[in-house]
Design a protein around this motif. Structure first.
Motif, mmCIF file in Angstrom:
data_model
loop_
_atom_site.group_PDB
_atom_site.id
_atom_site.type_symbol
_atom_site.label_atom_id
_atom_site.label_comp_id
_atom_site.label_asym_id
_atom_site.label_seq_id
_atom_site.Cartn_x
_atom_site.Cartn_y
_atom_site.Cartn_z
ATOM 1 N N GLU A 249 55.944 25.727 20.529
ATOM 2 C CA GLU A 249 55.315 24.514 21.052
ATOM 3 C C GLU A 249 54.091 24.126 20.210
ATOM 4 O OE1 GLU A 249 53.172 22.932 25.135
ATOM 5 O OE2 GLU A 249 54.328 24.791 25.181
ATOM 6 N N PHE A 250 53.288 25.113 19.848
ATOM 7 C CA PHE A 250 52.101 24.854 19.031
ATOM 8 C C PHE A 250 52.500 24.325 17.652
ATOM 9 C CE2 PHE A 250 49.012 26.338 15.870
ATOM 10 C CZ PHE A 250 47.891 25.650 16.301
ATOM 11 N N LEU A 251 53.498 24.928 17.036
ATOM 12 C CA LEU A 251 53.935 24.497 15.706
ATOM 13 C C LEU A 251 54.510 23.084 15.744
ATOM 14 C CD1 LEU A 251 55.487 27.819 14.387
ATOM 15 C CD2 LEU A 251 53.256 26.838 13.847
ATOM 16 N N LEU A 252 55.235 22.741 16.798
ATOM 17 C CA LEU A 252 55.754 21.374 16.941
ATOM 18 C C LEU A 252 54.607 20.377 17.088
ATOM 19 C CD1 LEU A 252 58.819 21.957 19.286
ATOM 20 C CD2 LEU A 252 58.855 21.298 16.880
ATOM 21 N N LEU A 253 53.576 20.755 17.828
ATOM 22 C CA LEU A 253 52.405 19.902 17.982
ATOM 23 C C LEU A 253 51.719 19.674 16.641
ATOM 24 C CD1 LEU A 253 50.318 18.427 19.775
ATOM 25 C CD2 LEU A 253 49.155 20.631 20.001
ATOM 26 N N VAL A 254 51.576 20.729 15.864
ATOM 27 C CA VAL A 254 50.965 20.609 14.540
ATOM 28 C C VAL A 254 51.802 19.695 13.647
ATOM 29 C CG1 VAL A 254 50.382 21.872 12.430
ATOM 30 C CG2 VAL A 254 49.770 22.820 14.654
ATOM 31 N N ASP A 255 53.121 19.840 13.693
ATOM 32 C CA ASP A 255 53.999 18.975 12.898
ATOM 33 C C ASP A 255 53.829 17.510 13.279
ATOM 34 O OD1 ASP A 255 55.071 21.017 11.404
ATOM 35 O OD2 ASP A 255 56.886 21.212 12.613
ATOM 36 N N ARG A 256 53.783 17.232 14.585
ATOM 37 C CA ARG A 256 53.620 15.847 15.038
ATOM 38 C C ARG A 256 52.283 15.268 14.600
ATOM 39 N NH1 ARG A 256 56.248 17.809 19.797
ATOM 40 N NH2 ARG A 256 54.231 18.120 20.784
ATOM 41 N N VAL A 257 51.227 16.051 14.718
ATOM 42 C CA VAL A 257 49.896 15.572 14.332
ATOM 43 C C VAL A 257 49.834 15.318 12.830
ATOM 44 C CG1 VAL A 257 47.462 16.231 14.166
ATOM 45 C CG2 VAL A 257 48.714 16.622 16.289
ATOM 46 N N MET A 258 50.377 16.226 12.036
ATOM 47 C CA MET A 258 50.353 16.051 10.574
ATOM 48 C C MET A 258 51.178 14.838 10.157
ATOM 49 S SD MET A 258 48.283 18.201 9.383
ATOM 50 C CE MET A 258 48.594 17.988 7.659
ATOM 51 N N LEU A 259 52.328 14.623 10.785
ATOM 52 C CA LEU A 259 53.155 13.465 10.474
ATOM 53 C C LEU A 259 52.417 12.175 10.813
ATOM 54 C CD1 LEU A 259 55.825 12.193 9.569
ATOM 55 C CD2 LEU A 259 56.634 12.471 11.916
ATOM 56 N N ALA A 260 51.789 12.135 11.983
ATOM 57 C CA ALA A 260 51.039 10.936 12.379
ATOM 58 C C ALA A 260 49.893 10.675 11.404
ATOM 59 C CB ALA A 260 50.501 11.105 13.794
ATOM 60 N N ARG A 261 49.230 11.721 10.968
ATOM 61 C CA ARG A 261 48.127 11.581 10.019
ATOM 62 C C ARG A 261 48.608 11.027 8.683
ATOM 63 N NH1 ARG A 261 45.259 16.532 7.810
ATOM 64 N NH2 ARG A 261 44.198 15.368 6.231
ATOM 65 N N LYS A 262 49.712 11.542 8.205
ATOM 66 C CA LYS A 262 50.261 11.073 6.926
ATOM 67 C C LYS A 262 50.731 9.627 7.018
ATOM 68 C CE LYS A 262 51.679 15.558 5.210
ATOM 69 N NZ LYS A 262 52.808 16.408 4.862
ATOM 70 N N GLN A 263 51.298 9.256 8.159
ATOM 71 C CA GLN A 263 51.821 7.896 8.309
ATOM 72 C C GLN A 263 50.723 6.851 8.407
ATOM 73 O OE1 GLN A 263 54.381 8.469 11.698
ATOM 74 N NE2 GLN A 263 56.188 8.694 10.406
ATOM 75 N N CYS A 264 49.546 7.224 8.906
ATOM 76 C CA CYS A 264 48.487 6.225 9.072
ATOM 77 C C CYS A 264 47.472 6.259 7.933
ATOM 78 C CB CYS A 264 47.788 6.389 10.423
ATOM 79 S SG CYS A 264 46.810 7.881 10.560
ATOM 80 N N ASP A 265 47.596 7.180 6.988
ATOM 81 C CA ASP A 265 46.654 7.278 5.873
ATOM 82 C C ASP A 265 47.280 6.640 4.638
ATOM 83 O OD1 ASP A 265 44.849 7.940 3.912
ATOM 84 O OD2 ASP A 265 44.890 10.092 4.283
ATOM 85 N N PRO A 266 46.788 5.467 4.209
ATOM 86 C CA PRO A 266 47.392 4.771 3.068
ATOM 87 C C PRO A 266 47.378 5.601 1.785
ATOM 88 C CG PRO A 266 45.551 3.498 3.965
ATOM 89 C CD PRO A 266 45.657 4.759 4.751
ATOM 90 N N TYR A 267 46.360 6.412 1.581
ATOM 91 C CA TYR A 267 46.306 7.238 0.373
ATOM 92 C C TYR A 267 47.455 8.239 0.366
ATOM 93 C CZ TYR A 267 44.720 10.413 -3.240
ATOM 94 O OH TYR A 267 44.657 11.198 -4.348
ATOM 95 N N GLN A 268 47.721 8.851 1.521
ATOM 96 C CA GLN A 268 48.828 9.808 1.608
ATOM 97 C C GLN A 268 50.155 9.114 1.315
ATOM 98 O OE1 GLN A 268 48.878 13.025 1.961
ATOM 99 N NE2 GLN A 268 46.817 13.488 2.645
ATOM 100 N N LEU A 269 50.333 7.908 1.864
ATOM 101 C CA LEU A 269 51.574 7.176 1.615
ATOM 102 C C LEU A 269 51.722 6.847 0.135
ATOM 103 C CD1 LEU A 269 51.727 4.743 4.654
ATOM 104 C CD2 LEU A 269 53.163 6.725 4.207
ATOM 105 N N GLU A 270 50.626 6.476 -0.500
ATOM 106 C CA GLU A 270 50.669 6.178 -1.933
ATOM 107 C C GLU A 270 51.066 7.421 -2.720
ATOM 108 O OE1 GLU A 270 47.606 5.017 -5.501
ATOM 109 O OE2 GLU A 270 47.111 4.377 -3.477
ATOM 110 N N GLN A 271 50.524 8.559 -2.345
ATOM 111 C CA GLN A 271 50.860 9.808 -3.030
ATOM 112 C C GLN A 271 52.337 10.155 -2.848
ATOM 113 O OE1 GLN A 271 48.420 9.845 -5.054
ATOM 114 N NE2 GLN A 271 47.945 11.999 -4.842
#
Length: 75
Positions: free
Chosen positions: A22-44
């Protein structure tokens, strides 16, 4: 949060957080959301994908040229 509570309990008992599913799934969801909303990450991500495509095309072209020359198996 249930996962945070479980982690803090485990940290108090053993000194390290419990990494349950459950904790690892939560971390995956948070990291995915962070990457999707950060334009620099998307550019990379787009740059990395373009570079992988470029390298794959160069490799395929090199292998094709080697086949035509007949030295594909030679090193």
């Amino acid at each position: 949060m249930k996962a945070t509570h479980a982690v803090s309990e485990a940290a108090g008992q053993e000194g390290a957080p419990a990494l349950d599913e459950e904790f690892l799934l939560l971390v995956d969801r948070v990291m995915l959301a962070r990457k999707q909303c950060d334009p620099y990450q998307l550019e990379q991500v787009h740059r990395a994908a373009a570079e992988e495509t470029r390298i794959a095309n160069l490799t395929a072209q090199h292998e094709s040229n080697a086949k035509h020359r007949g030295d594909l198996g030679r090193v």
